[in-house]
Each structure stands twice: as C-alpha cells, then as structure tokens.
Design a protein around this motif. Structure first.
Motif, mmCIF file in Angstrom:
data_model
loop_
_atom_site.group_PDB
_atom_site.id
_atom_site.type_symbol
_atom_site.label_atom_id
_atom_site.label_comp_id
_atom_site.label_asym_id
_atom_site.label_seq_id
_atom_site.Cartn_x
_atom_site.Cartn_y
_atom_site.Cartn_z
ATOM 1 N N GLN A 112 9.619 -5.777 15.207
ATOM 2 C CA GLN A 112 8.268 -5.691 15.720
ATOM 3 C C GLN A 112 7.082 -5.730 15.440
ATOM 4 O OE1 GLN A 112 8.210 -5.756 19.714
ATOM 5 N NE2 GLN A 112 6.146 -6.000 18.802
ATOM 6 N N ARG A 113 6.129 -6.359 15.800
ATOM 7 C CA ARG A 113 4.567 -6.529 15.145
ATOM 8 C C ARG A 113 4.078 -5.291 15.829
ATOM 9 N NH1 ARG A 113 7.721 -8.652 12.377
ATOM 10 N NH2 ARG A 113 7.418 -10.937 11.527
ATOM 11 N N VAL A 114 3.327 -4.549 14.801
ATOM 12 C CA VAL A 114 2.847 -3.236 15.636
ATOM 13 C C VAL A 114 1.298 -3.483 15.813
ATOM 14 C CG1 VAL A 114 4.377 -1.699 14.561
ATOM 15 C CG2 VAL A 114 2.317 -2.124 13.180
ATOM 16 N N PHE A 115 0.820 -2.804 16.697
ATOM 17 C CA PHE A 115 -0.730 -2.902 17.019
ATOM 18 C C PHE A 115 -1.528 -1.929 16.163
ATOM 19 C CE2 PHE A 115 -3.967 -1.292 20.725
ATOM 20 C CZ PHE A 115 -4.930 -1.968 19.958
ATOM 21 N N LEU A 116 -2.464 -2.837 15.290
ATOM 22 C CA LEU A 116 -3.071 -2.144 14.334
ATOM 23 C C LEU A 116 -4.647 -2.021 14.879
ATOM 24 C CD1 LEU A 116 -4.017 -0.998 11.452
ATOM 25 C CD2 LEU A 116 -4.483 -3.397 10.758
ATOM 26 N N ILE A 117 -5.014 -0.758 15.156
ATOM 27 C CA ILE A 117 -6.212 -0.361 15.906
ATOM 28 C C ILE A 117 -7.455 -0.644 15.165
ATOM 29 C CG2 ILE A 117 -7.593 1.289 17.189
ATOM 30 C CD1 ILE A 117 -4.892 2.848 17.749
ATOM 31 N N SER A 118 -7.503 0.051 14.058
ATOM 32 C CA SER A 118 -8.891 -0.155 13.294
ATOM 33 C C SER A 118 -8.492 0.242 11.680
ATOM 34 C CB SER A 118 -9.780 1.084 13.590
ATOM 35 O OG SER A 118 -9.202 2.331 13.519
ATOM 36 N N ALA A 119 -9.359 -0.118 10.743
ATOM 37 C CA ALA A 119 -9.282 0.463 9.222
ATOM 38 C C ALA A 119 -10.865 1.054 9.019
ATOM 39 C CB ALA A 119 -8.771 -0.989 8.501
ATOM 40 N N ARG A 120 -10.581 1.955 8.176
ATOM 41 C CA ARG A 120 -11.849 2.468 7.773
ATOM 42 C C ARG A 120 -11.631 2.039 6.187
ATOM 43 N NH1 ARG A 120 -13.513 8.713 8.816
ATOM 44 N NH2 ARG A 120 -11.175 8.906 9.123
ATOM 45 N N VAL A 121 -12.749 1.551 5.696
ATOM 46 C CA VAL A 121 -12.821 1.175 4.110
ATOM 47 C C VAL A 121 -13.813 1.874 3.541
ATOM 48 C CG1 VAL A 121 -13.293 -0.776 2.700
ATOM 49 C CG2 VAL A 121 -12.377 -1.413 4.810
ATOM 50 N N LEU A 122 -13.254 2.849 2.487
ATOM 51 C CA LEU A 122 -14.005 3.780 1.905
ATOM 52 C C LEU A 122 -14.640 3.163 0.588
ATOM 53 C CD1 LEU A 122 -11.799 7.222 2.463
ATOM 54 C CD2 LEU A 122 -13.948 5.986 3.885
ATOM 55 N N PRO A 123 -15.733 3.751 -0.016
ATOM 56 C CA PRO A 123 -16.243 2.891 -0.972
ATOM 57 C C PRO A 123 -15.422 3.446 -2.372
ATOM 58 C CG PRO A 123 -17.709 4.970 -0.469
ATOM 59 C CD PRO A 123 -16.643 4.828 0.532
ATOM 60 N N CYS A 124 -14.357 4.433 -2.115
ATOM 61 C CA CYS A 124 -13.780 4.790 -3.547
ATOM 62 C C CYS A 124 -12.508 3.853 -3.399
ATOM 63 C CB CYS A 124 -13.274 6.085 -3.414
ATOM 64 S SG CYS A 124 -12.764 6.681 -1.991
ATOM 65 N N HIS A 125 -12.552 2.601 -2.847
ATOM 66 C CA HIS A 125 -11.263 1.826 -3.252
ATOM 67 C C HIS A 125 -9.911 2.147 -2.244
ATOM 68 C CE1 HIS A 125 -13.226 -1.339 -5.467
ATOM 69 N NE2 HIS A 125 -13.861 -0.318 -6.333
ATOM 70 N N VAL A 126 -10.352 2.889 -1.023
ATOM 71 C CA VAL A 126 -9.308 3.758 -0.326
ATOM 72 C C VAL A 126 -9.400 3.035 1.181
ATOM 73 C CG1 VAL A 126 -8.626 5.914 0.819
ATOM 74 C CG2 VAL A 126 -8.966 5.643 -1.401
ATOM 75 N N LEU A 127 -8.236 2.797 1.651
ATOM 76 C CA LEU A 127 -8.235 2.432 2.866
ATOM 77 C C LEU A 127 -7.513 3.549 3.773
ATOM 78 C CD1 LEU A 127 -7.095 -1.221 2.206
ATOM 79 C CD2 LEU A 127 -9.240 -0.761 3.208
ATOM 80 N N GLU A 128 -8.083 3.408 5.331
ATOM 81 C CA GLU A 128 -7.314 4.377 6.018
ATOM 82 C C GLU A 128 -7.138 3.206 7.292
ATOM 83 O OE1 GLU A 128 -7.342 8.348 8.855
ATOM 84 O OE2 GLU A 128 -9.114 6.915 9.081
ATOM 85 N N LEU A 129 -5.556 3.104 7.528
ATOM 86 C CA LEU A 129 -5.154 2.282 8.743
ATOM 87 C C LEU A 129 -4.807 2.995 9.690
ATOM 88 C CD1 LEU A 129 -3.078 -0.677 6.470
ATOM 89 C CD2 LEU A 129 -5.455 -0.553 7.236
ATOM 90 N N ASN A 130 -5.241 2.839 10.914
ATOM 91 C CA ASN A 130 -4.949 3.466 12.101
ATOM 92 C C ASN A 130 -3.888 2.721 13.319
ATOM 93 O OD1 ASN A 130 -6.523 6.010 11.524
ATOM 94 N ND2 ASN A 130 -8.185 4.317 11.622
#
Length: 703
Positions: free
Chosen positions: A320-338
């Motif tokens: 099942q393909r999931v619904f990716l709402i948003s992504a936060r791209v931080l300057p320290c080369h870190v991602l938050e996927l919601n």
C-alpha cells in the motif's frame, strides 16, 4: 476485563510456556547422547510415523510444534498484557525486583553492552554447544579403533576426520535453529523476554558467524576426507533417499557469499551489495533442506517458519502506498517526514518503521525511529532522517532542491513497537543521553510523558534531564522537533524537564538559518498508515495466523502424502526422491502461510474500508496550504517549543561530564536512556554498572 482474572490467566500461560520450553531444552540436551538415538528416537518414530506424515511426523512433533505453540501462547499473553498495562501502574518498588538482571555486566566486547539477562542466555547457549560437541565426539570416537578402521580400508585419523566433519554439521544445526529468531520483527517470543529485533540484530550477526564457521569447517573437513580416501567424486553425489552433497555445496557457497558481504566494512561502505546478496538466504535455506531432507530440517524450522509469517505480513502491508503529508527540511541536513495515519493505529514510544522511496530505490528498505506520539498525534506519524548514507543524501537533495516536489511514492512497514510506556513510568527520574540524531527516540518518549501528565493525574511522571550532544550549532535545529510542528494543547510545564545541550566543535553560537516545509499533493491511491492486522487485536490475529497456518500445513501435507505420494511410492523413494518430497513439503508450508495470512489481511483490510467514513485522513491542521513550497522564516526553537526553550541550557566548546551528571542524581530509581555513538553508550554503561540506583537502557541502530 477483571484485572485479577487477567493476571491469573497470564500466570497460567507463563507456567505453561516455561514447562514447554524446559521440555524443549531437555530434547536438545539429550540429542547428542546414545540414549536419545537408540531409545527415545526409535520409540517416538514408532508412535508417530504414519502414511500421513512419514518419518517427518516425529520431527515435526518434537522440534517444530513446541516453539510454534510457545509463539501462539505468547501472542495471547501479550494481548492480555494490554489490559494490565492500562489497569495496573506497577509500582517503582516492584519494578526494581528484576533491575539487577537488566544491569550491564560487560560494557566492551564483541557483543557490545551485555546485561545479566543476556549473559545468562549466552552462557546457557555456549554450555549447550560445548556439551553437544563433547557428547558427539565421545559417542563417535569410542568405537573407532584400528581394527574397525582397517575393515573399511581407512586409517584411524581418516575415520575420526569423517566423524568430526559430521559433528561440526550437527552442532552448526543448533546455531542455525536460532538464527532467524532475532530478525523476526513481530516476534512474540522476543517480546516475552523483553527484547526487540533491533536490539537483537547483534545476536543474529554472531549466530551467522558461528553457523557459517561451523558449516564451512564441516564442508572443508569432508573435502579433505574425500580427497585422502580417494572419494572426491562424492562431491557430485545426490542420493535419492540420503544426503545430497551437491545441494549442501550450493547452500554453503551462497552462505559464504552472504558471510563475506555482511562484513561491517562492506555493509557500511557498500550497503547495496550487502542488501542484495543477503537475499541469498532463500537459496541457502532451500538447498539446506534439500541437503538434509525436510524431516531433519524440522530442527531449524520453527524460527524460519515464524520469520516467513512475519516477512509475508510485512510484504502485504508494504504494497500500500501511503499518504505523505509534508516534509520539514532542516539546515543541519535532517528531514522530518509526516505521514497520515489511521487514528486507530497505536504504537509505543521509540517504535521503528521501515520505509522505501521508489524514486531512490525500488528495493531498499531503511529503518527510522518514529518521533510522533500516537496519543498526541492521532492522525499523523512522523520520522526523522539524518543525511548520512547515499540513500538518505539522495532523499535530502531531492527535497532540498529549489524545484518543488508534489508527491513522493513511499511504502511503509511497521511501526514495530518496543516495551510499553509503563517501563519509563517506573522510574523516579529519567536521564536521556543522546549524540547527534540519536535524540530521535527521546522525542516520542517526551511527547508520551507530556500527554500522560495532562490526561492522568494518578500517575507519577518522572523528572527528565535530556543531555544532548551535537557537533555544530546548526544541529540544534533537531531540538525544534521535540514537540509537534502544529503545536500541542497539552501543557508542557506539567512535566519537570531540563535540557542540557553541548556543542562540541564550536565555542560561540552561529546565525540560525531558516528551514522550509514542503506540502505534498496526495494521489487517490495513497492511504493512511495502518497496521497489517487489526490494531488492538493484532497479537490475537498473529497467534491465529501462526496456529491456523500450521494446522493447514499439517492437513495438506498429510492428505497429500496419504492419498497421492504414498500409494505411488510406498516410502521407497524410487519415484519421489527425498529432494522431490522436500520441495513439495516446503512449497506446501509456504502456501499455507500465504493463504492464511492473506485471508487474515484481506479480512482486516475489508473491515478498515467499511470504517473509512469514520476516519479523517487529515484533520484541519493537515490541510494542504498554498503554495506547496514555502520558506519558514521564524526563528528555530520559537513556536511551538517556546516553553522548552526556557528550560534549555546550551554549552559551547565542551563535552558533557556524564560521571558528574549521573552522580548528582540522588533518586533511588533513575532510568538512564542512551542513544548515540558506541563510545558514548559504553561510557554511560560503565558508570551505571557501579551504581545501584542507575538503570541502563540503550538504543542502538549501528549493526
């Protein structure tokens, strides 16, 4: 359900599991002896061999059934554990009874940090191996004399070499039996002993080393034996009703390829090579079964059987393909996927999910810690990804590029939860020590404790000290993820929390950079993350699949043998060779798992579809704004974490003095949680070893 009745049922299940386990261990202890082979085994075969199951019936009964029964009972126990966790907040005094067993005993060694509980199992396993080697060697060598050797035209050392080669294979089978248990992510057996697949991977690695060392020595000894006795043609032997040497050689070669490419140097530098070659385990297991026959393979079957169930359920969920709402791209080369999630999906803090991003790799799955909380974030599941390897760098580059991305096609396995939150509530104080992105497991724990503090006044929330170490100031942006991006209605001040941050490579703060948030357009096929099996009853479903698939397997193979194979072959192996029978039996086993698990999965999926009108895929805070890509210019660490900023102290150009910090903890029951580099975990574990009030727990994802 009445708490006393639940606890009584759990106690009965525990005693039954313990009885079955002790009987199973007794079989392993007696197996190398003549008593077992000359008395026990013939009697068992005489009672169980039939036209339905043949000779494999006895081995299925003795080696396979007990472990599958334990796994099923374990599922029932864990389902009932849900009621005890909700109704009974175990006291801190009660929890300290077994604290000694969880205390580290070895800090530095080949197995890393080892507790007394783990050490006890390791010692028992080593004793079993030593006993098996000595018993096999004694039983085999006592009848080898010059006279007996001369009768078959061989020297004494050659006959002993033949016996040693056989012994190495038999002992290797013991290790092989346990090889798949540590990587069974949904295992009830691991949960019963308080372990997770992530924390147990080190045992899979060392069992793999031991298995392939013994099997390689087994093969080399036979090659030397055949060469010195002029029987080198045995390498091409494939008997119809005995050992198939060619199959064993294919299994060994595939195992050696996996062994070489799983070395830490290869695994960490060329992960793709390790990942793809490790799928040779299918070849390894299949040709091992052809080598020794399915009947003898029943010794290693339980762990592999549970692994197949777990792996197929994860496969079904991942389609099942999931619904990716948003992504936060931080300057320290870190991602938050919601991600959007089914609000009925509940998981514990520090859970793990595996994700696959099709645009980067169609086959690779990577594990990440869930930072969201299923209570505080009922409609959303979040993970944090640090850009370190090639896969994560590609993902970060794609999302940080100026060209906006409208959608990412992502599949998810999990979440896989560790022990319940009650284990943290048993402490008077929690000291969380992290290095870099190692802070991510603590985000979900802090959110859970904040939620409990605002909803349950009867529970005592431990005081929290978070000691976070970063290399540069820009890494401080990770702390902006401690609370949800949209804020929280919960009062953070209800939790006594102190945050000590150490920036080791900079002596002064630098200018904070803005980060950006990307909102994605969902496809019609994208769905919220949900469990493969029905939420609160998932353990019952897993137990039902385990037991029913095994029953289906026994019925199918029994009917096939009785009414098709036996009337034609009459157990002569002249028409159906051992390899053919093993292939048929293995195929029926896999088909039984596939049929049963698929039916359970489809039933749960249909039930979820009926309830979908009651589920909001995204609440008002998750509505996609315009434009899709925008910059967030606010200062990092402001809203919603303004309240946390007041309790945060940043130290530049220094490292934390963990011995001083922990020695100042005067509470009688202090939980010390560590997530970071190996040296950090070892340092903290060494301090906890010598303090009775410090109870150590680590989160490690470096294999």
């Amino acid at each position: 359900m009445d708490l006393i009745r639940v606890e009584s049922i759990q106690l009965a299940i525990k005693l039954l599991i313990l009885s079955i386990f002790l009987g199973y261990i007794m079989i392993w202890i007696m197996m190398p002896t003549n008593v077992f082979w000359l008395h026990w085994s013939p009697r068992i075969h005489a009672e169980t061999d039939s036209m339905f199951f043949g000779q494999q019936g006895a081995n299925i009964l003795v080696y396979t059934s007990p472990i599958l029964l334990i796994a099923t009972l374990g599922c029932i126990y864990l389902h009932l554990d849900r009621y005890t966790c909700e109704s009974n907040n175990r006291t801190r005094k009660d929890s300290s009874r077994f604290a000694t067993w969880a205390r580290p005993v070895f800090v530095r060694g080949p197995l890393g940090i080892v507790s007394w509980t783990e050490l006890s199992f390791i010692v028992m396993f080593i004793v079993l191996l030593i006993w098996s080697v000595s018993a096999y060697v004694h039983g085999m060598f006592k009848n080898i004399t010059k006279q007996s050797s001369s009768k078959i035209g061989e020297l004494v050392w050659e006959v002993k070499l033949d016996s040693v080669a056989l012994m190495l294979g038999l002992v290797g089978n013991i290790c092989f039996c346990f090889l798949f248990f540590p990587i069974n992510r949904g295992s009830s057996i691991l949960r019963l002993v308080g372990l997770t697949s992530e924390s147990s991977v080190k045992y899979h690695i060392w069992l793999g080393h031991t298995v392939l060392t013994l099997f390689t020595a087994h093969g080399v000894c036979y090659i030397i034996y055949w060469a010195t006795t002029h029987q080198i043609s045995e390498m091409l032997k494939w008997d119809r009703d005995g050992i198939s040497n060619v199959a064993g050689e294919v299994a060994l070669l595939s195992g050696i390829v996996m062994w070489i490419t799983s070395h830490s140097l290869v695994r960490r530098t060329i992960f793709e090579l390790f990942f793809y070659t490790h799928h040779l385990y299918i070849v390894f297991v299949f040709f091992f079964i052809l080598h020794v026959g399915f009947s003898y393979s029943c010794i290693m079957l339980p762990g592999f059987y549970l692994f197949v169930i777990d792996r197929f359920l994860r496969f079904l969920q991942s389609q099942q393909r999931v619904f990716l709402i948003s992504a936060r791209v931080l300057p320290c080369h870190v991602l938050e996927l919601n991600f959007s999630k089914d609000p009925r999906l509940s998981y514990n803090p520090s859970s793990i999910v595996f994700i696959k991003v099709k645009s980067i790799s169609k086959l690779q799955w990577h594990p990440f810690t869930v930072t969201s909380n299923s209570n505080m974030d009922p409609h959303q599941l979040s993970i944090v990804i640090k850009s370190e390897g090639s896969w994560s760098r590609n993902l970060y580059d794609n999302l940080s590029s100026p060209t906006p991305i409208e959608r990412l096609e992502i599949s998810v396995e999990g979440p896989h939860s560790p022990t319940s939150t009650s284990s943290y509530l048993r402490h008077e104080m929690l000291v969380m020590v992290s290095g870099g992105s190692g802070v991510t497991p603590f985000i979900s724990i802090i959110r859970e404790l904040v939620f409990i503090a605002n909803t349950d006044n009867e529970k005592n929330i431990p005081r929290i000290i978070l000691v976070a170490t970063f290399k540069k100031s820009e890494d401080l942006a990770i702390l902006d993820l401690l609370l949800p991006f949209s804020g929280t209605s919960n009062d953070v001040s209800r939790v006594q929390i102190q945050i000590q941050v150490y920036v080791t490579r900079e002596k002064n703060p630098t200018t904070e950079k803005s980060h950006k948030t990307i909102w994605f357009k969902p496809s019609v096929s994208d769905k919220p993350i949900s469990e493969a099996l029905a939420g609160s009853r998932s353990w019952l479903w897993l137990g039902a699949i385990t037991s029913s698939s095994f029953i289906v397997f026994l019925l199918l193979i029994g009917l096939l043998n009785r009414y098709y194979i036996y009337p034609i072959d009459h157990n002569t192996y002249s028409i159906y060779s051992q390899a053919a029978r093993s292939t048929i039996t293995t195929s029926v086993l896999c088909a039984s798992v596939v049929i049963t698990a698929t039916l359970a999965f489809l039933w749960n999926k249909n039930k979820n579809n009926k309830d979908k009108n009651q589920i909001q895929i995204a609440d008002s805070s998750n509505q996609v704004p315009e434009p899709w890509l925008y910059e967030v210019d606010r200062e990092l660490g402001s809203f919603p974490n303004q309240s946390l900023k007041q309790v945060t102290t940043v130290h530049y150009g220094e490292r934390p003095n963990m011995k001083k910090i922990l020695s100042e903890c005067e509470e009688l029951n202090v939980g010390v949680l560590v997530s970071g580099p190996k040296k950090m975990r070892q340092e903290v574990a060494g301090i906890c070893c010598s303090s009775k009030n410090l109870h150590y727990k680590s989160f490690s994802f470096n294999w």
